[in-house]
Scaffold this motif. Structure first.
Motif, PDB file in Angstrom:
ATOM      1  N   PRO A  65       0.823  -1.224   0.000  1.00  0.00           N
ATOM      2  CA  PRO A  65       0.000   0.000   0.000  1.00  0.00           C
ATOM      3  C   PRO A  65       0.857   1.274   0.000  1.00  0.00           C
ATOM      4  CG  PRO A  65      -0.186  -1.171   2.106  1.00  0.00           C
ATOM      5  CD  PRO A  65       0.643  -2.037   1.204  1.00  0.00           C
ATOM      6  N   LEU A  66       0.818   1.993  -1.119  1.00  0.00           N
ATOM      7  CA  LEU A  66       1.651   3.188  -1.303  1.00  0.00           C
ATOM      8  C   LEU A  66       0.830   4.270  -2.001  1.00  0.00           C
ATOM      9  CD1 LEU A  66       4.753   1.300  -2.751  1.00  0.00           C
ATOM     10  CD2 LEU A  66       4.695   2.454  -0.522  1.00  0.00           C
ATOM     11  N   ASP A  67       1.204   5.533  -1.795  1.00  0.00           N
ATOM     12  CA  ASP A  67       0.514   6.630  -2.497  1.00  0.00           C
ATOM     13  C   ASP A  67       1.149   6.908  -3.855  1.00  0.00           C
ATOM     14  OD1 ASP A  67      -1.257   7.223  -0.307  1.00  0.00           O
ATOM     15  OD2 ASP A  67       0.491   8.061   0.737  1.00  0.00           O
ATOM     16  N   GLY A  68       2.455   6.656  -3.968  1.00  0.00           N
ATOM     17  CA  GLY A  68       3.130   6.948  -5.234  1.00  0.00           C
ATOM     18  C   GLY A  68       4.352   6.072  -5.424  1.00  0.00           C
ATOM     19  N   ILE A  69       4.704   5.859  -6.701  1.00  0.00           N
ATOM     20  CA  ILE A  69       5.860   5.015  -7.048  1.00  0.00           C
ATOM     21  C   ILE A  69       6.895   5.891  -7.744  1.00  0.00           C
ATOM     22  CG2 ILE A  69       6.646   3.007  -8.408  1.00  0.00           C
ATOM     23  CD1 ILE A  69       4.576   2.178  -6.341  1.00  0.00           C
ATOM     24  N   VAL A  70       8.157   5.763  -7.317  1.00  0.00           N
ATOM     25  CA  VAL A  70       9.271   6.470  -7.962  1.00  0.00           C
ATOM     26  C   VAL A  70      10.116   5.420  -8.683  1.00  0.00           C
ATOM     27  CG1 VAL A  70      11.386   7.801  -7.544  1.00  0.00           C
ATOM     28  CG2 VAL A  70       9.300   8.322  -6.239  1.00  0.00           C
ATOM     29  N   ILE A  71      10.198   5.531 -10.014  1.00  0.00           N
ATOM     30  CA  ILE A  71      10.996   4.576 -10.786  1.00  0.00           C
ATOM     31  C   ILE A  71      12.349   5.205 -11.117  1.00  0.00           C
ATOM     32  CG2 ILE A  71      11.154   3.271 -12.950  1.00  0.00           C
ATOM     33  CD1 ILE A  71       8.060   3.150 -12.957  1.00  0.00           C
ATOM     34  N   ALA A  72      13.399   4.628 -10.549  1.00  0.00           N
ATOM     35  CA  ALA A  72      14.763   5.118 -10.812  1.00  0.00           C
ATOM     36  C   ALA A  72      15.654   3.945 -11.186  1.00  0.00           C
ATOM     37  CB  ALA A  72      15.306   5.853  -9.589  1.00  0.00           C
ATOM     38  N   ALA A  73      15.029   2.935 -11.784  1.00  0.00           N
ATOM     39  CA  ALA A  73      15.788   1.762 -12.243  1.00  0.00           C
ATOM     40  C   ALA A  73      16.423   2.080 -13.595  1.00  0.00           C
ATOM     41  CB  ALA A  73      14.856   0.559 -12.347  1.00  0.00           C
ATOM     42  N   SER A  74      17.247   1.176 -14.084  1.00  0.00           N
ATOM     43  CA  SER A  74      17.917   1.371 -15.375  1.00  0.00           C
ATOM     44  C   SER A  74      16.883   1.664 -16.467  1.00  0.00           C
ATOM     45  CB  SER A  74      18.683   0.108 -15.758  1.00  0.00           C
ATOM     46  OG  SER A  74      19.315  -0.441 -14.631  1.00  0.00           O
ATOM     47  N   SER A  75      17.316   2.414 -17.471  1.00  0.00           N
ATOM     48  CA  SER A  75      16.378   2.877 -18.503  1.00  0.00           C
ATOM     49  C   SER A  75      15.630   1.738 -19.195  1.00  0.00           C
ATOM     50  CB  SER A  75      17.127   3.723 -19.533  1.00  0.00           C
ATOM     51  OG  SER A  75      17.718   4.830 -18.898  1.00  0.00           O
ATOM     52  N   GLN A  76      16.307   0.567 -19.389  1.00  0.00           N
ATOM     53  CA  GLN A  76      15.619  -0.533 -20.100  1.00  0.00           C
ATOM     54  C   GLN A  76      14.442  -1.075 -19.296  1.00  0.00           C
ATOM     55  OE1 GLN A  76      18.897  -0.983 -18.945  1.00  0.00           O
ATOM     56  NE2 GLN A  76      19.871  -2.545 -20.197  1.00  0.00           N
ATOM     57  N   GLU A  77      14.393  -0.766 -17.999  1.00  0.00           N
ATOM     58  CA  GLU A  77      13.301  -1.283 -17.145  1.00  0.00           C
ATOM     59  C   GLU A  77      12.084  -0.356 -17.152  1.00  0.00           C
ATOM     60  OE1 GLU A  77      13.676  -4.251 -15.630  1.00  0.00           O
ATOM     61  OE2 GLU A  77      15.709  -4.347 -16.433  1.00  0.00           O
ATOM     62  N   HIS A  78      12.256   0.880 -17.640  1.00  0.00           N
ATOM     63  CA  HIS A  78      11.183   1.869 -17.481  1.00  0.00           C
ATOM     64  C   HIS A  78       9.866   1.403 -18.103  1.00  0.00           C
ATOM     65  CE1 HIS A  78      14.243   5.414 -16.890  1.00  0.00           C
ATOM     66  NE2 HIS A  78      14.389   4.442 -16.020  1.00  0.00           N
ATOM     67  N   CYS A  79       9.953   0.890 -19.334  1.00  0.00           N
ATOM     68  CA  CYS A  79       8.715   0.517 -20.043  1.00  0.00           C
ATOM     69  C   CYS A  79       7.922  -0.528 -19.252  1.00  0.00           C
ATOM     70  CB  CYS A  79       9.050   0.017 -21.443  1.00  0.00           C
ATOM     71  SG  CYS A  79       7.601  -0.553 -22.332  1.00  0.00           S
ATOM     72  N   LEU A  99      11.586   8.076 -21.042  1.00  0.00           N
ATOM     73  CA  LEU A  99      10.338   7.340 -20.820  1.00  0.00           C
ATOM     74  C   LEU A  99      10.500   5.875 -21.235  1.00  0.00           C
ATOM     75  CD1 LEU A  99       7.282   7.510 -20.158  1.00  0.00           C
ATOM     76  CD2 LEU A  99       6.908   8.079 -22.563  1.00  0.00           C
ATOM     77  N   GLY A 100      11.063   5.662 -22.410  1.00  0.00           N
ATOM     78  CA  GLY A 100      11.307   4.306 -22.916  1.00  0.00           C
ATOM     79  C   GLY A 100      12.499   4.356 -23.844  1.00  0.00           C
ATOM     80  N   ASP A 314       5.346  14.917 -22.870  1.00  0.00           N
ATOM     81  CA  ASP A 314       6.726  15.431 -22.902  1.00  0.00           C
ATOM     82  C   ASP A 314       7.717  14.274 -23.011  1.00  0.00           C
ATOM     83  OD1 ASP A 314       6.047  18.289 -22.330  1.00  0.00           O
ATOM     84  OD2 ASP A 314       5.279  17.393 -20.496  1.00  0.00           O
ATOM     85  N   GLY A 315       7.495  13.253 -22.201  1.00  0.00           N
ATOM     86  CA  GLY A 315       8.394  12.093 -22.221  1.00  0.00           C
ATOM     87  C   GLY A 315       8.344  11.411 -23.576  1.00  0.00           C
ATOM     88  N   TYR A 316       7.129  11.319 -24.129  1.00  0.00           N
ATOM     89  CA  TYR A 316       6.939  10.663 -25.431  1.00  0.00           C
ATOM     90  C   TYR A 316       7.696  11.419 -26.517  1.00  0.00           C
ATOM     91  CZ  TYR A 316       4.530   8.242 -29.210  1.00  0.00           C
ATOM     92  OH  TYR A 316       4.262   7.485 -30.321  1.00  0.00           O
TER      93      TYR A 316
END
Ligand SMILES: NC(=O)c1ccc[n+]([C@@H]2O[C@H](COP(=O)([O-])OP(=O)(O)OC[C@H]3O[C@@H](n4cnc5c(N)ncnc54)[C@H](O)[C@@H]3O)[C@@H](O)[C@H]2O)c1
Length: 338
Positions: A65-79, A99-100, A314-316
Protein backbone atom coordinates in the motif's frame (compact mmCIF):
# COMPACT_ATOMS: atom_id res chain seq x y z
CA UNK A 1 -1.50 15.90 7.62
CA UNK A 2 -0.67 12.28 6.80
CA UNK A 3 2.66 11.66 5.16
CA UNK A 4 2.64 10.64 1.49
CA UNK A 5 3.91 7.05 1.33
CA UNK A 6 6.37 6.48 -1.49
CA UNK A 7 7.95 3.32 -2.85
CA UNK A 8 11.10 3.49 -4.94
CA UNK A 9 12.34 1.05 -7.59
CA UNK A 10 16.07 1.39 -8.29
CA UNK A 11 18.64 2.42 -5.69
CA UNK A 12 21.71 2.99 -7.86
CA UNK A 13 23.54 6.20 -8.65
CA UNK A 14 20.38 8.32 -8.84
CA UNK A 15 17.80 6.16 -7.04
CA UNK A 16 19.86 6.34 -3.88
CA UNK A 17 19.80 10.17 -4.10
CA UNK A 18 16.04 10.20 -4.59
CA UNK A 19 15.69 7.93 -1.57
CA UNK A 20 17.86 10.27 0.52
CA UNK A 21 15.85 13.29 -0.61
CA UNK A 22 12.55 11.64 0.33
CA UNK A 23 13.84 10.33 3.65
CA UNK A 24 15.87 13.30 4.88
CA UNK A 25 14.54 16.38 3.11
CA UNK A 26 10.78 16.09 2.57
CA UNK A 27 8.89 16.19 5.88
CA UNK A 28 5.54 15.55 4.16
CA UNK A 29 6.68 12.26 2.65
CA UNK A 30 7.98 8.91 3.80
CA UNK A 31 10.21 6.35 2.10
CA UNK A 32 7.86 3.48 2.87
CA UNK A 33 9.19 0.82 0.51
CA UNK A 34 12.26 0.20 -1.61
CA UNK A 35 13.10 -2.23 -4.41
CA UNK A 36 16.37 -3.10 -6.11
CA UNK A 37 17.90 -6.18 -7.71
CA UNK A 38 21.18 -5.39 -5.94
CA UNK A 39 21.08 -6.88 -2.43
CA UNK A 40 23.83 -4.57 -1.13
CA UNK A 41 21.72 -1.51 -2.04
CA UNK A 42 18.70 -2.94 -0.20
CA UNK A 43 20.80 -3.76 2.88
CA UNK A 44 22.26 -0.27 2.96
CA UNK A 45 18.84 1.42 2.66
CA UNK A 46 17.33 -0.88 5.29
CA UNK A 47 20.12 -0.11 7.72
CA UNK A 48 20.13 3.64 7.18
CA UNK A 49 16.53 4.64 6.40
CA UNK A 50 14.44 1.77 7.78
CA UNK A 51 11.68 1.63 5.16
CA UNK A 52 8.72 -0.55 6.24
CA UNK A 53 9.20 -2.86 3.30
CA UNK A 54 12.10 -3.91 1.06
CA UNK A 55 12.01 -6.30 -1.86
CA UNK A 56 13.95 -7.36 -4.94
CA UNK A 57 10.69 -7.91 -6.79
CA UNK A 58 9.00 -4.92 -8.44
CA UNK A 59 5.58 -6.65 -8.63
CA UNK A 60 5.71 -7.04 -4.85
CA UNK A 61 6.54 -3.35 -4.45
CA UNK A 62 3.41 -2.53 -6.47
CA UNK A 63 1.30 -4.74 -4.20
CA UNK A 64 2.36 -2.82 -1.10
CA UNK A 65 0.00 0.00 0.00
CA UNK A 66 1.65 3.19 -1.30
CA UNK A 67 0.51 6.63 -2.50
CA UNK A 68 3.13 6.95 -5.23
CA UNK A 69 5.86 5.01 -7.05
CA UNK A 70 9.27 6.47 -7.96
CA UNK A 71 11.00 4.58 -10.79
CA UNK A 72 14.76 5.12 -10.81
CA UNK A 73 15.79 1.76 -12.24
CA UNK A 74 17.92 1.37 -15.38
CA UNK A 75 16.38 2.88 -18.50
CA UNK A 76 15.62 -0.53 -20.10
CA UNK A 77 13.30 -1.28 -17.15
CA UNK A 78 11.18 1.87 -17.48
CA UNK A 79 8.71 0.52 -20.04
CA UNK A 80 7.83 -2.68 -18.22
CA UNK A 81 7.74 -0.91 -14.84
CA UNK A 82 5.48 1.94 -16.00
CA UNK A 83 3.14 -0.44 -17.83
CA UNK A 84 2.89 -2.78 -14.85
CA UNK A 85 2.11 0.17 -12.57
CA UNK A 86 -0.59 1.33 -14.99
CA UNK A 87 -2.13 -2.16 -15.27
CA UNK A 88 -2.10 -2.39 -11.45
CA UNK A 89 -4.20 0.82 -11.38
CA UNK A 90 -1.51 3.01 -9.77
CA UNK A 91 -2.49 6.68 -10.04
CA UNK A 92 0.81 8.46 -9.28
CA UNK A 93 4.07 7.39 -10.86
CA UNK A 94 7.32 9.30 -11.29
CA UNK A 95 9.87 7.87 -13.72
CA UNK A 96 13.42 8.82 -14.49
CA UNK A 97 14.11 9.80 -18.09
CA UNK A 98 13.96 8.51 -20.76
CA UNK A 99 10.34 7.34 -20.82
CA UNK A 100 11.31 4.31 -22.92
CA UNK A 101 14.02 3.14 -25.28
CA UNK A 102 12.17 2.79 -28.59
CA UNK A 103 9.03 3.91 -30.43
CA UNK A 104 7.49 0.52 -29.70
CA UNK A 105 8.09 1.01 -25.97
CA UNK A 106 6.72 4.55 -25.78
CA UNK A 107 3.63 3.54 -27.76
CA UNK A 108 3.05 0.68 -25.33
CA UNK A 109 3.52 3.03 -22.36
CA UNK A 110 1.12 5.58 -23.82
CA UNK A 111 -1.54 2.94 -24.36
CA UNK A 112 -1.11 1.52 -20.84
CA UNK A 113 -1.15 4.92 -19.11
CA UNK A 114 -4.17 6.11 -21.11
CA UNK A 115 -6.06 2.92 -20.25
CA UNK A 116 -5.62 3.68 -16.51
CA UNK A 117 -7.96 6.66 -16.32
CA UNK A 118 -6.68 9.53 -14.18
CA UNK A 119 -3.13 8.18 -13.92
CA UNK A 120 -0.52 10.95 -13.50
CA UNK A 121 2.92 10.10 -14.84
CA UNK A 122 5.75 12.53 -14.10
CA UNK A 123 8.97 12.37 -16.15
CA UNK A 124 12.34 13.19 -14.56
CA UNK A 125 13.50 16.05 -16.76
CA UNK A 126 14.84 17.72 -13.63
CA UNK A 127 16.43 20.71 -15.40
CA UNK A 128 12.99 22.30 -15.78
CA UNK A 129 13.11 22.78 -11.99
CA UNK A 130 16.38 24.73 -12.06
CA UNK A 131 15.93 28.29 -10.77
CA UNK A 132 18.18 29.85 -13.46
CA UNK A 133 16.42 27.99 -16.26
CA UNK A 134 13.06 29.02 -14.83
CA UNK A 135 14.18 32.66 -14.68
CA UNK A 136 15.30 32.44 -18.32
CA UNK A 137 11.96 30.87 -19.28
CA UNK A 138 10.02 33.66 -17.58
CA UNK A 139 12.10 36.36 -19.33
CA UNK A 140 11.62 34.59 -22.66
CA UNK A 141 7.85 34.47 -22.12
CA UNK A 142 7.88 38.18 -21.26
CA UNK A 143 9.40 38.83 -24.70
CA UNK A 144 12.96 39.74 -23.70
CA UNK A 145 14.54 38.03 -26.72
CA UNK A 146 11.72 39.02 -29.09
CA UNK A 147 11.01 36.39 -31.72
CA UNK A 148 13.08 33.28 -30.96
CA UNK A 149 15.34 32.47 -33.91
CA UNK A 150 17.79 29.89 -32.56
CA UNK A 151 18.37 27.76 -29.48
CA UNK A 152 21.88 26.47 -28.73
CA UNK A 153 22.29 23.63 -26.31
CA UNK A 154 25.63 22.37 -24.97
CA UNK A 155 25.80 19.26 -22.78
CA UNK A 156 29.24 17.89 -21.84
CA UNK A 157 30.08 15.15 -19.37
CA UNK A 158 33.51 15.27 -17.73
CA UNK A 159 36.33 13.11 -19.06
CA UNK A 160 37.00 12.17 -15.45
CA UNK A 161 33.92 9.89 -15.61
CA UNK A 162 35.18 7.93 -18.65
CA UNK A 163 35.42 4.51 -16.98
CA UNK A 164 31.95 4.84 -15.49
CA UNK A 165 30.42 5.99 -18.79
CA UNK A 166 31.90 3.08 -20.76
CA UNK A 167 30.40 0.65 -18.23
CA UNK A 168 27.05 2.52 -18.11
CA UNK A 169 26.65 2.96 -21.89
CA UNK A 170 25.06 -0.43 -22.77
CA UNK A 171 22.22 0.25 -20.28
CA UNK A 172 21.78 3.89 -21.31
CA UNK A 173 20.24 3.85 -24.80
CA UNK A 174 23.30 5.65 -26.22
CA UNK A 175 24.56 9.21 -26.17
CA UNK A 176 21.57 10.93 -27.78
CA UNK A 177 18.93 9.04 -25.80
CA UNK A 178 20.77 9.33 -22.50
CA UNK A 179 22.09 12.89 -22.62
CA UNK A 180 20.37 14.89 -25.33
CA UNK A 181 16.78 14.08 -24.39
CA UNK A 182 17.34 16.55 -21.52
CA UNK A 183 18.31 19.26 -24.01
CA UNK A 184 15.51 18.47 -26.39
CA UNK A 185 12.98 18.61 -23.56
CA UNK A 186 14.25 22.04 -22.51
CA UNK A 187 14.47 23.36 -26.08
CA UNK A 188 10.90 22.37 -26.99
CA UNK A 189 9.68 23.83 -23.68
CA UNK A 190 11.25 27.19 -24.55
CA UNK A 191 10.45 27.12 -28.28
CA UNK A 192 6.87 25.90 -27.80
CA UNK A 193 7.00 23.65 -30.86
CA UNK A 194 7.94 20.14 -31.93
CA UNK A 195 10.81 19.18 -34.23
CA UNK A 196 10.13 18.99 -37.96
CA UNK A 197 13.49 17.49 -38.92
CA UNK A 198 16.85 16.54 -37.44
CA UNK A 199 20.31 16.07 -38.94
CA UNK A 200 23.37 14.92 -37.02
CA UNK A 201 27.03 13.96 -37.11
CA UNK A 202 28.86 12.07 -34.38
CA UNK A 203 31.46 9.44 -33.61
CA UNK A 204 33.47 7.76 -30.87
CA UNK A 205 36.42 10.16 -30.99
CA UNK A 206 38.09 9.25 -27.71
CA UNK A 207 36.64 6.15 -26.03
CA UNK A 208 37.34 2.93 -27.93
CA UNK A 209 35.23 1.14 -25.30
CA UNK A 210 32.14 3.04 -26.43
CA UNK A 211 32.78 2.17 -30.06
CA UNK A 212 32.77 -1.52 -29.11
CA UNK A 213 29.35 -1.02 -27.46
CA UNK A 214 28.04 0.69 -30.63
CA UNK A 215 27.88 4.04 -28.85
CA UNK A 216 29.55 7.41 -29.59
CA UNK A 217 31.14 10.05 -27.37
CA UNK A 218 30.54 13.30 -29.31
CA UNK A 219 27.89 14.62 -31.65
CA UNK A 220 26.23 17.72 -33.05
CA UNK A 221 22.66 17.95 -34.25
CA UNK A 222 20.80 20.51 -36.28
CA UNK A 223 17.06 20.66 -35.71
CA UNK A 224 14.31 22.53 -37.50
CA UNK A 225 11.28 23.13 -35.31
CA UNK A 226 7.80 23.22 -36.85
CA UNK A 227 7.52 26.93 -36.01
CA UNK A 228 10.75 27.63 -37.92
CA UNK A 229 13.14 27.99 -34.95
CA UNK A 230 16.62 26.53 -35.54
CA UNK A 231 18.06 24.28 -32.83
CA UNK A 232 21.74 23.40 -32.43
CA UNK A 233 22.56 20.63 -30.00
CA UNK A 234 26.11 19.66 -29.09
CA UNK A 235 27.12 16.96 -26.69
CA UNK A 236 30.30 15.30 -25.50
CA UNK A 237 31.32 12.60 -23.03
CA UNK A 238 34.92 13.82 -22.70
CA UNK A 239 35.03 17.40 -21.52
CA UNK A 240 38.59 17.86 -20.23
CA UNK A 241 37.64 20.74 -17.93
CA UNK A 242 34.62 19.22 -16.16
CA UNK A 243 30.82 19.17 -16.41
CA UNK A 244 29.32 21.82 -18.67
CA UNK A 245 25.68 22.40 -19.56
CA UNK A 246 24.76 25.63 -21.29
CA UNK A 247 21.81 26.97 -23.23
CA UNK A 248 21.24 30.08 -25.29
CA UNK A 249 17.97 31.49 -26.54
CA UNK A 250 18.78 33.85 -29.39
CA UNK A 251 16.08 36.13 -30.75
CA UNK A 252 15.24 39.27 -32.72
CA UNK A 253 15.70 41.57 -29.68
CA UNK A 254 18.44 39.89 -27.68
CA UNK A 255 19.60 36.65 -26.19
CA UNK A 256 19.58 34.82 -22.88
CA UNK A 257 22.31 32.42 -21.83
CA UNK A 258 22.23 30.04 -18.89
CA UNK A 259 25.38 28.31 -17.59
CA UNK A 260 27.90 30.20 -19.78
CA UNK A 261 30.73 29.44 -17.37
CA UNK A 262 30.26 26.07 -15.67
CA UNK A 263 31.15 27.09 -12.14
CA UNK A 264 31.20 24.69 -9.20
CA UNK A 265 30.66 27.51 -6.69
CA UNK A 266 31.07 31.28 -6.28
CA UNK A 267 34.70 31.18 -5.15
CA UNK A 268 37.34 33.14 -7.15
CA UNK A 269 41.06 32.44 -6.64
CA UNK A 270 43.51 35.22 -7.57
CA UNK A 271 47.30 35.13 -7.43
CA UNK A 272 50.33 36.13 -9.52
CA UNK A 273 49.40 33.50 -12.13
CA UNK A 274 45.93 34.86 -12.74
CA UNK A 275 42.29 34.38 -11.78
CA UNK A 276 40.74 30.95 -11.35
CA UNK A 277 37.41 29.27 -10.65
CA UNK A 278 36.51 25.65 -9.90
CA UNK A 279 34.62 23.87 -12.69
CA UNK A 280 31.49 21.88 -11.96
CA UNK A 281 32.46 18.25 -11.51
CA UNK A 282 29.42 16.06 -12.20
CA UNK A 283 25.71 16.20 -12.92
CA UNK A 284 24.42 15.60 -9.41
CA UNK A 285 26.32 18.41 -7.69
CA UNK A 286 25.41 20.81 -10.53
CA UNK A 287 21.69 20.06 -10.51
CA UNK A 288 21.31 18.94 -6.89
CA UNK A 289 18.44 21.26 -5.89
CA UNK A 290 16.40 20.23 -8.94
CA UNK A 291 16.26 16.58 -7.88
CA UNK A 292 14.71 17.56 -4.57
CA UNK A 293 12.32 20.03 -6.25
CA UNK A 294 11.01 17.52 -8.77
CA UNK A 295 10.18 14.96 -6.07
CA UNK A 296 8.55 17.69 -3.95
CA UNK A 297 6.49 18.55 -7.03
CA UNK A 298 5.54 14.89 -7.45
CA UNK A 299 4.31 14.88 -3.86
CA UNK A 300 2.26 18.04 -4.55
CA UNK A 301 0.71 16.30 -7.56
CA UNK A 302 -0.28 13.38 -5.32
CA UNK A 303 -1.66 15.65 -2.55
CA UNK A 304 -3.67 17.84 -4.93
CA UNK A 305 -4.33 15.27 -7.65
CA UNK A 306 -2.82 17.68 -10.16
CA UNK A 307 -1.07 17.19 -13.49
CA UNK A 308 2.74 17.13 -13.31
CA UNK A 309 4.76 19.89 -15.01
CA UNK A 310 6.41 17.23 -17.21
CA UNK A 311 4.05 14.48 -18.24
CA UNK A 312 3.47 11.60 -20.65
CA UNK A 313 3.40 13.75 -23.81
CA UNK A 314 6.73 15.43 -22.90
CA UNK A 315 8.39 12.09 -22.22
CA UNK A 316 6.94 10.66 -25.43
CA UNK A 317 8.15 13.55 -27.60
CA UNK A 318 11.66 13.51 -26.18
CA UNK A 319 12.09 9.79 -26.94
CA UNK A 320 10.46 10.07 -30.37
CA UNK A 321 12.99 12.82 -31.14
CA UNK A 322 15.94 10.86 -29.71
CA UNK A 323 15.12 7.80 -31.84
CA UNK A 324 15.07 9.99 -34.99
CA UNK A 325 18.20 11.90 -33.94
CA UNK A 326 20.09 8.66 -33.27
CA UNK A 327 19.13 7.43 -36.74
CA UNK A 328 20.17 10.78 -38.26
CA UNK A 329 23.64 10.48 -36.70
CA UNK A 330 24.02 6.81 -37.72
CA UNK A 331 23.06 7.48 -41.32
CA UNK A 332 24.38 11.07 -41.56
CA UNK A 333 21.00 11.91 -43.00
CA UNK A 334 18.10 14.27 -42.39
CA UNK A 335 15.21 12.54 -40.64
CA UNK A 336 11.74 14.11 -40.89
CA UNK A 337 9.01 13.76 -38.28
CA UNK A 338 5.42 12.79 -39.04
N1 LIG B 1 17.92 13.10 -14.56
C1 LIG B 1 19.21 12.91 -14.66
O1 LIG B 1 20.02 13.83 -14.81
C2 LIG B 1 19.73 11.51 -14.57
C3 LIG B 1 21.06 11.28 -14.21
C4 LIG B 1 21.50 9.97 -14.07
C5 LIG B 1 20.65 8.90 -14.32
N2 LIG B 1 19.36 9.17 -14.71
C6 LIG B 1 18.43 8.04 -15.01
O2 LIG B 1 18.21 7.31 -13.82
C7 LIG B 1 18.02 5.93 -14.12
C8 LIG B 1 18.94 5.11 -13.24
O3 LIG B 1 20.26 5.46 -13.56
P1 LIG B 1 21.45 5.14 -12.55
O4 LIG B 1 22.63 5.82 -13.08
O5 LIG B 1 21.01 5.39 -11.15
O6 LIG B 1 21.60 3.56 -12.77
P2 LIG B 1 22.34 2.49 -11.86
O7 LIG B 1 22.84 1.46 -12.82
O8 LIG B 1 23.28 3.12 -10.92
O9 LIG B 1 21.16 1.85 -10.99
C9 LIG B 1 20.18 1.06 -11.58
C10 LIG B 1 19.24 0.58 -10.50
O10 LIG B 1 18.16 -0.08 -11.16
C11 LIG B 1 17.83 -1.22 -10.37
N3 LIG B 1 17.12 -2.20 -11.19
C12 LIG B 1 17.46 -2.67 -12.40
N4 LIG B 1 16.56 -3.59 -12.80
C13 LIG B 1 15.64 -3.68 -11.82
C14 LIG B 1 14.45 -4.44 -11.63
N5 LIG B 1 14.03 -5.30 -12.55
N6 LIG B 1 13.77 -4.27 -10.48
C15 LIG B 1 14.17 -3.39 -9.54
N7 LIG B 1 15.28 -2.63 -9.66
C16 LIG B 1 15.99 -2.78 -10.79
C17 LIG B 1 19.15 -1.74 -9.87
O11 LIG B 1 18.93 -2.56 -8.77
C18 LIG B 1 19.84 -0.42 -9.52
O12 LIG B 1 19.48 -0.07 -8.22
C19 LIG B 1 18.29 5.78 -15.62
O13 LIG B 1 17.06 5.68 -16.28
C20 LIG B 1 19.00 7.05 -16.01
O14 LIG B 1 18.71 7.47 -17.33
C21 LIG B 1 18.89 10.42 -14.82
Amino acid sequence: MDKIKLGIAGLGRLGRKHAENIHYHIPGAELTAACSVVQGELDSIAEEMHPEYITDNYSELLSYPLDGIVIAASSQEHCSMICEAAWAGKKYVYTEKPLGMSLKEIDKIKESVMSNKGMKLQIGYNRRFDSSIRAAKKKTEEGFVGKIIQVHMINRDPAAMADFIIKFSPKSGGLVMDMLTHDYDLARWFVGSEAKSVYGIGDAFVYEGLKKAGDIDNCSLLVEFKNGVIGQFETSRNSAYGYHVEMEIYGSKGNIRVGMIPLRNRVTYMNAEGINFDTAGWFYEYWEPTFLSEIKDFIMCIRNNQEPLIGLEDGYRAVEWAVAATEAVKKKNVVFFR
